[in-house]
Scaffold this motif. Sequence first.
Motif, PDB file in Angstrom:
ATOM      1  N   ILE A 155      -8.962  -1.240 -11.627  1.00 14.80           N
ATOM      2  CA  ILE A 155      -9.576  -0.510 -10.519  1.00 14.80           C
ATOM      3  C   ILE A 155      -8.655  -0.605  -9.306  1.00 14.80           C
ATOM      4  N   ALA A 156      -8.488   0.519  -8.640  1.00 11.01           N
ATOM      5  CA  ALA A 156      -7.735   0.548  -7.380  1.00 11.01           C
ATOM      6  C   ALA A 156      -8.693   0.184  -6.254  1.00 11.01           C
ATOM      7  N   ILE A 157      -8.262  -0.760  -5.437  1.00 12.06           N
ATOM      8  CA  ILE A 157      -9.064  -1.204  -4.295  1.00 12.06           C
ATOM      9  C   ILE A 157      -8.383  -0.672  -3.035  1.00 12.06           C
ATOM     10  N   TYR A 158      -9.086   0.183  -2.315  1.00 11.98           N
ATOM     11  CA  TYR A 158      -8.521   0.776  -1.098  1.00 11.98           C
ATOM     12  C   TYR A 158      -9.047   0.129   0.174  1.00 11.98           C
ATOM     13  N   GLY A 159      -9.883  -0.882   0.053  1.00  8.23           N
ATOM     14  CA  GLY A 159     -10.469  -1.517   1.226  1.00  8.23           C
ATOM     15  C   GLY A 159      -9.788  -2.805   1.653  1.00  8.23           C
ATOM     16  N   ILE A 160      -8.559  -2.996   1.216  1.00 11.98           N
ATOM     17  CA  ILE A 160      -7.784  -4.162   1.642  1.00 11.98           C
ATOM     18  C   ILE A 160      -6.664  -3.648   2.524  1.00 11.98           C
ATOM     19  N   TYR A 161      -6.623  -4.148   3.760  1.00 11.23           N
ATOM     20  CA  TYR A 161      -5.738  -3.557   4.766  1.00 11.23           C
ATOM     21  C   TYR A 161      -4.690  -4.539   5.264  1.00 11.23           C
ATOM     22  N   PHE A 162      -3.525  -3.987   5.544  1.00 10.81           N
ATOM     23  CA  PHE A 162      -2.385  -4.728   6.079  1.00 10.81           C
ATOM     24  C   PHE A 162      -1.733  -3.866   7.149  1.00 10.81           C
ATOM     25  N   ASP A 163      -1.097  -4.492   8.115  1.00  6.90           N
ATOM     26  CA  ASP A 163      -0.266  -3.739   9.046  1.00  6.90           C
ATOM     27  C   ASP A 163       0.982  -3.262   8.306  1.00  6.90           C
ATOM     28  N   GLY A 209       4.391  -2.888   6.878  1.00 12.03           N
ATOM     29  CA  GLY A 209       5.467  -3.831   6.648  1.00 12.03           C
ATOM     30  C   GLY A 209       5.050  -5.289   6.617  1.00 12.03           C
ATOM     31  N   LYS A 210       3.772  -5.580   6.655  1.00  5.39           N
ATOM     32  CA  LYS A 210       3.271  -6.960   6.712  1.00  5.39           C
ATOM     33  C   LYS A 210       2.427  -7.276   5.477  1.00  5.39           C
ATOM     34  N   SER A 211       2.254  -8.576   5.224  1.00  2.70           N
ATOM     35  CA  SER A 211       1.431  -8.992   4.088  1.00  2.70           C
ATOM     36  C   SER A 211       0.229  -9.835   4.512  1.00  2.70           C
ATOM     37  N   GLN A 212       0.003  -9.951   5.810  1.00  4.71           N
ATOM     38  CA  GLN A 212      -1.183 -10.676   6.272  1.00  4.71           C
ATOM     39  C   GLN A 212      -2.394  -9.749   6.178  1.00  4.71           C
ATOM     40  N   ILE A 213      -3.437 -10.227   5.509  1.00  7.00           N
ATOM     41  CA  ILE A 213      -4.649  -9.436   5.307  1.00  7.00           C
ATOM     42  C   ILE A 213      -5.378  -9.272   6.628  1.00  7.00           C
ATOM     43  N   LYS A 214      -5.784  -8.033   6.924  1.00  9.91           N
ATOM     44  CA  LYS A 214      -6.518  -7.759   8.158  1.00  9.91           C
ATOM     45  C   LYS A 214      -8.003  -8.098   7.966  1.00  9.91           C
ATOM     46  N   PRO A 215      -8.667  -8.525   9.052  1.00 10.96           N
ATOM     47  CA  PRO A 215     -10.079  -8.943   8.962  1.00 10.96           C
ATOM     48  C   PRO A 215     -11.014  -7.881   8.377  1.00 10.96           C
ATOM     49  N   GLU A 216     -10.731  -6.618   8.599  1.00 12.04           N
ATOM     50  CA  GLU A 216     -11.619  -5.562   8.093  1.00 12.04           C
ATOM     51  C   GLU A 216     -11.579  -5.433   6.565  1.00 12.04           C
ATOM     52  N   SER A 217     -10.783  -6.257   5.912  1.00 16.72           N
ATOM     53  CA  SER A 217     -10.701  -6.277   4.447  1.00 16.72           C
ATOM     54  C   SER A 217     -11.772  -7.163   3.815  1.00 16.72           C
ATOM     55  N   CYS A 239      -7.525 -11.543 -14.105  1.00 16.54           N
ATOM     56  CA  CYS A 239      -6.953 -10.288 -13.623  1.00 16.54           C
ATOM     57  C   CYS A 239      -5.555 -10.457 -13.037  1.00 16.54           C
ATOM     58  N   TRP A 240      -4.766  -9.429 -13.232  1.00 13.48           N
ATOM     59  CA  TRP A 240      -3.564  -9.237 -12.436  1.00 13.48           C
ATOM     60  C   TRP A 240      -4.030  -8.665 -11.103  1.00 13.48           C
ATOM     61  N   VAL A 241      -3.468  -9.141 -10.026  1.00 14.61           N
ATOM     62  CA  VAL A 241      -3.649  -8.544  -8.704  1.00 14.61           C
ATOM     63  C   VAL A 241      -2.327  -7.852  -8.428  1.00 14.61           C
ATOM     64  N   VAL A 242      -2.339  -6.522  -8.421  1.00 17.06           N
ATOM     65  CA  VAL A 242      -1.098  -5.758  -8.364  1.00 17.06           C
ATOM     66  C   VAL A 242      -0.988  -5.016  -7.038  1.00 17.06           C
ATOM     67  N   GLY A 243       0.067  -5.306  -6.300  1.00 17.69           N
ATOM     68  CA  GLY A 243       0.323  -4.627  -5.042  1.00 17.69           C
ATOM     69  C   GLY A 243       1.142  -3.364  -5.258  1.00 17.69           C
ATOM     70  N   ARG A 300      -0.718   3.409  -1.349  1.00 17.89           N
ATOM     71  CA  ARG A 300      -0.786   2.054  -0.775  1.00 17.89           C
ATOM     72  C   ARG A 300      -2.126   1.448  -1.168  1.00 17.89           C
ATOM     73  N   ARG A 301      -2.078   0.539  -2.143  1.00 13.79           N
ATOM     74  CA  ARG A 301      -3.332  -0.019  -2.661  1.00 13.79           C
ATOM     75  C   ARG A 301      -3.062  -1.346  -3.346  1.00 13.79           C
ATOM     76  N   VAL A 302      -4.150  -2.026  -3.638  1.00 18.45           N
ATOM     77  CA  VAL A 302      -4.132  -3.207  -4.496  1.00 18.45           C
ATOM     78  C   VAL A 302      -4.998  -2.846  -5.701  1.00 18.45           C
ATOM     79  N   GLU A 303      -4.503  -3.159  -6.878  1.00 19.72           N
ATOM     80  CA  GLU A 303      -5.287  -2.929  -8.079  1.00 19.72           C
ATOM     81  C   GLU A 303      -5.631  -4.252  -8.750  1.00 19.72           C
ATOM     82  N   LEU A 304      -6.822  -4.289  -9.304  1.00 19.67           N
ATOM     83  CA  LEU A 304      -7.192  -5.372 -10.216  1.00 19.67           C
ATOM     84  C   LEU A 304      -7.029  -4.824 -11.608  1.00 19.67           C
TER      85      LEU A 304
END
Length: 125
Positions: free
Chosen positions: A16-24, A26-34, A53-57, A118-122
């Motif tokens: 599944i593609a997860i579109y609710g994980i946010y980053f600035d 060029g950055k890899s720090q997870i934003k609070p709205e995630s 699961c694989w967590v795939v960026g 731009r997504r993270v997939e499980l």
Amino acid sequence: VNADLIKEKIQIDGKIAIYGIYFDTGKSQIKPESEESLAQIALFLNENPAINCWVVGHTDSDGSFEINSKLSLARAEAVAAYLKNTYSIAPNRLFAEGVGPLAPTSTNDTEAGKKLNRRVELVKK
């Protein structure tokens, strides 16, 4: 995204593609709205303890391949670490990997397409 949808997509598609994980950019720090998406992933994992699961960026194609590959891996690692540290998901259940721009779901010629790429997939392991 919610835990039931994650379970359904994992059962049907194996991912599944997860579109609710946010980053600035060029950055890899997870934003609070995630947080809500991450909480739902944790709920799914806690309700399905036999699933690993694989967590795939994934990234769009802006910038160099090398930078996007490193960024996608760093983001996947950040998500896996967050789930392990915040929700006590066992470390042997999540495996981070980054594929940069290698697996787009849309064109990189438009902003709308780039946003989908731009997504993270499980991915069920």
